[in-house]
Every structure is written in C-alpha cells, then in structure tokens.
Enzyme design. Structure first.
Site, PDB file in Angstrom:
ATOM      1  N   ASP A  52     -10.073   0.974 -24.748  1.00 34.75           N
ATOM      2  CA  ASP A  52     -10.466   0.782 -23.287  1.00 34.75           C
ATOM      3  C   ASP A  52     -10.782   2.470 -23.352  1.00 34.75           C
ATOM      4  OD1 ASP A  52     -11.103  -1.656 -23.589  1.00 34.75           O
ATOM      5  OD2 ASP A  52      -9.103  -2.059 -22.668  1.00 34.75           O
ATOM      6  N   PRO A  80       0.591  -1.479  -0.115  1.00 39.14           N
ATOM      7  CA  PRO A  80      -0.217   0.265   0.129  1.00 39.14           C
ATOM      8  C   PRO A  80       1.322   0.897   0.353  1.00 39.14           C
ATOM      9  CG  PRO A  80      -0.323  -1.415   2.549  1.00 39.14           C
ATOM     10  CD  PRO A  80       0.366  -1.753   1.375  1.00 39.14           C
ATOM     11  N   ARG A 127      -4.108  -8.592 -20.202  1.00 42.97           N
ATOM     12  CA  ARG A 127      -4.567  -7.864 -21.293  1.00 42.97           C
ATOM     13  C   ARG A 127      -4.426  -7.299 -22.641  1.00 42.97           C
ATOM     14  NH1 ARG A 127      -8.655  -4.443 -20.878  1.00 42.97           N
ATOM     15  NH2 ARG A 127     -10.400  -5.375 -21.900  1.00 42.97           N
ATOM     16  N   GLU A 174       2.311  -7.315   8.492  1.00 39.71           N
ATOM     17  CA  GLU A 174       2.478  -5.464   8.533  1.00 39.71           C
ATOM     18  C   GLU A 174       3.157  -5.493   7.650  1.00 39.71           C
ATOM     19  OE1 GLU A 174       0.770  -7.348  10.937  1.00 39.71           O
ATOM     20  OE2 GLU A 174      -1.161  -5.667  10.943  1.00 39.71           O
TER      21      GLU A 174
HETATM   22 CL1  6GU Z   1      -0.524  -3.942  -3.079  1.00 38.07          CL
HETATM   23  N1  6GU Z   1      -1.359  -4.484  -0.437  1.00 38.07           N
HETATM   24  C1  6GU Z   1      -1.899  -4.575   0.692  1.00 38.07           C
HETATM   25  N2  6GU Z   1      -1.674  -5.115   1.666  1.00 38.07           N
HETATM   26  N3  6GU Z   1      -3.001  -3.350   1.007  1.00 38.07           N
HETATM   27  C2  6GU Z   1      -3.191  -2.877  -0.573  1.00 38.07           C
HETATM   28  C3  6GU Z   1      -2.433  -2.771  -1.468  1.00 38.07           C
HETATM   29  C4  6GU Z   1      -0.968  -4.079  -1.426  1.00 38.07           C
HETATM   30  N4  6GU Z   1      -2.515  -1.619  -2.498  1.00 38.07           N
HETATM   31  C5  6GU Z   1      -3.932  -1.344  -1.586  1.00 38.07           C
HETATM   32  N5  6GU Z   1      -4.261  -1.154  -0.468  1.00 38.07           N
END
Ligand code: 6GU
Length: 238
Positions: free
Chosen positions: A179, A99, A164, A126
């Site tokens: 697209d 994230p 794709r 984590e």
């Molecule tokens: Cl790539 N991993 C995790 N654990 N949460 C996320 C993510 C990735 N992308 C958005 N939220």
C-alpha cells in the site's frame, strides 16, 4: 484482534461493523468488535454523562467518574459483554480519540495493529474532564487537523485502517504491505484503468495493454514517483 469501543452513540457503529470487510473478518473470527454505551456507567438517576465546565464557557464536558468507571469495567472484563473466555483477555491498549492527540498516520496504524486488544474511547461535546487523562493515561489520537463532533467517526477510521493489517483480513491478492504509506513505501499509487479500453475518446495507456510486465512495472513506478512529486512533494522530502 479484540476491539472494544466506548461511546455514547453505539448505534453509529452498526452499519459500519456490518460492512463487508469487517463483517467477513468478524465471521472468520479474526476481529471481535464489542460496543459499550458509556451512559450505562453513569451513577445518578438522570444517567448524566456530561456537565457544564467549571469556570464557565460553552458546551459540556464528559464527567470523570462515569468515563473512568466504564473504561475500568471494560478493561477488567467486569461488564456484561464478557463471557468466561473474554475475562481472560488482557486489559488492552487504551486509545482516547481527541483532536489533541498525536496525529494518525500509517506508522501509528502499524503500531496499533500489533496490539492484541484495543479499547477505543470516544468523546463528544467539548471534551473530557482532565482527570480522565490523569487517571487513565490513554494513548491520545487525532485523525487530522479539523474538528469532528465526536470521536466516533475517528474511531471507525482507526478500526478501518488497523483491521487491514490484521493477518488474514485481506485476501492474498489485496495484501497491505505494498500500500501507499506502508513502511518502506511513501509514494502515492499509480493510476489504474479497467474496461472499456476507450471512454469518451480517452484511451487506456498503450503500455498497460502490451503484456510486457517488466515495462508495465517500470511505467507504474515512474507514474507513482511523478504523481507523488506533483501532489504530495512533502512525502518525498521527509
Ligand atoms: Cl479523534 N475527535 C474529534 N472530536 N475531532 C477530531 C478528532 C477526534 N480528530 C480530528 N478531529
């Protein structure tokens, strides 16, 4: 395109890899997906892959030695999924699903689709020991501003969007270049209708039944623009 996935949960990919579009692409030899269990590279007798964070705090952190050695073995072809042919494959572009990464959008998907080989590193818990980033310098990618339990679903999102764009994966009449969101198209799709012509009193717009292709194209372009303005005005402004 060759795609290697490094994960603690390779079983999560089984159903997805067997689904129609990807299955066909694999059968046609256009895409080659290999799954690797990170746990196979743990060195202690408990096969541990994570541990508690130094300094305290909740959750577990993926350990650097196990993850780095797994990535290096897969990238150099020093693992059991390789045959002689695959030993000659280049190390590939290393993506860490996190994230904290740059946000995936169609521009990033297009960029990834130009690679001959992707190595997707999925984390759980984590997060990753920071030294994994320091040693491997991966391309860190997030699929959006929300929290997933791990990178697996994010990796499937990347694979799904990227394949794709691999030439030959889509049939001729479902080509990807028109697209929504592809380069030069930042509009949402117009609405679509199929049979029946009337459902619960709701009729298919007359113009779509007219056979006048020029008029249909004009109507669709206008509906695309209007939908985008209503739902995603941000796409029109930036
Ligand atoms: Cl790539 N991993 C995790 N654990 N949460 C996320 C993510 C990735 N992308 C958005 N939220």
């Amino acid at each position: 395109m060759r795609i290697d996935v490094l994960t603690l949960f390779p079983e999560m990919f089984a159903g997805y890899v067997g689904q129609s579009l990807l299955k066909l692409a694999i059968q046609r030899g256009l895409v080659d997906v290999r799954l690797h269990n990170i746990r196979d590279w743990s060195s202690d007798k408990h096969q541990s892959v994570d541990d508690r964070p130094f300094g305290g705090g909740p959750g577990m952190v993926m350990m650097a030695p196990t993850v780095v050695e797994c990535v290096e073995a897969v990238q150099t072809g020093n693992d059991e999924t390789y045959d002689e042919e695959h030993r000659r494959v280049e190390p590939g572009h290393l993506v860490m699903l996190t994230p904290q990464g740059r946000r995936l959008d169609q521009r990033v998907v297009e960029e990834l689709s130009t690679q001959r080989r992707l190595v997707l590193l999925c984390g759980r818990y984590e997060g990753f020991d920071e030294r994994i980033r320091m040693v491997l310098a991966p391309d860190e990618i997030s699929v959006g501003d929300y929290v997933l339990n791990g990178g697996e679903v994010a990796a499937m999102t990347v694979i799904d969007a990227v394949i794709r764009l691999v030439p030959g994966v889509l049939g001729d009449d479902e080509s990807a270049h028109c697209d929504s969101f592809s380069s030069g198209n930042r509009l949402l799709e117009h609405e679509q209708y199929t049979r029946p012509r009337e459902y619960r009193g709701l009729e298919v717009p007359e113009v779509l039944l007219s056979g006048n292709h020029e008029e249909i194209a004009r109507w669709r372009a206008e509906r695309s623009r209007q939908r985008t303005a209503e739902r995603r005005p941000d796409l029109l402004s930036d």
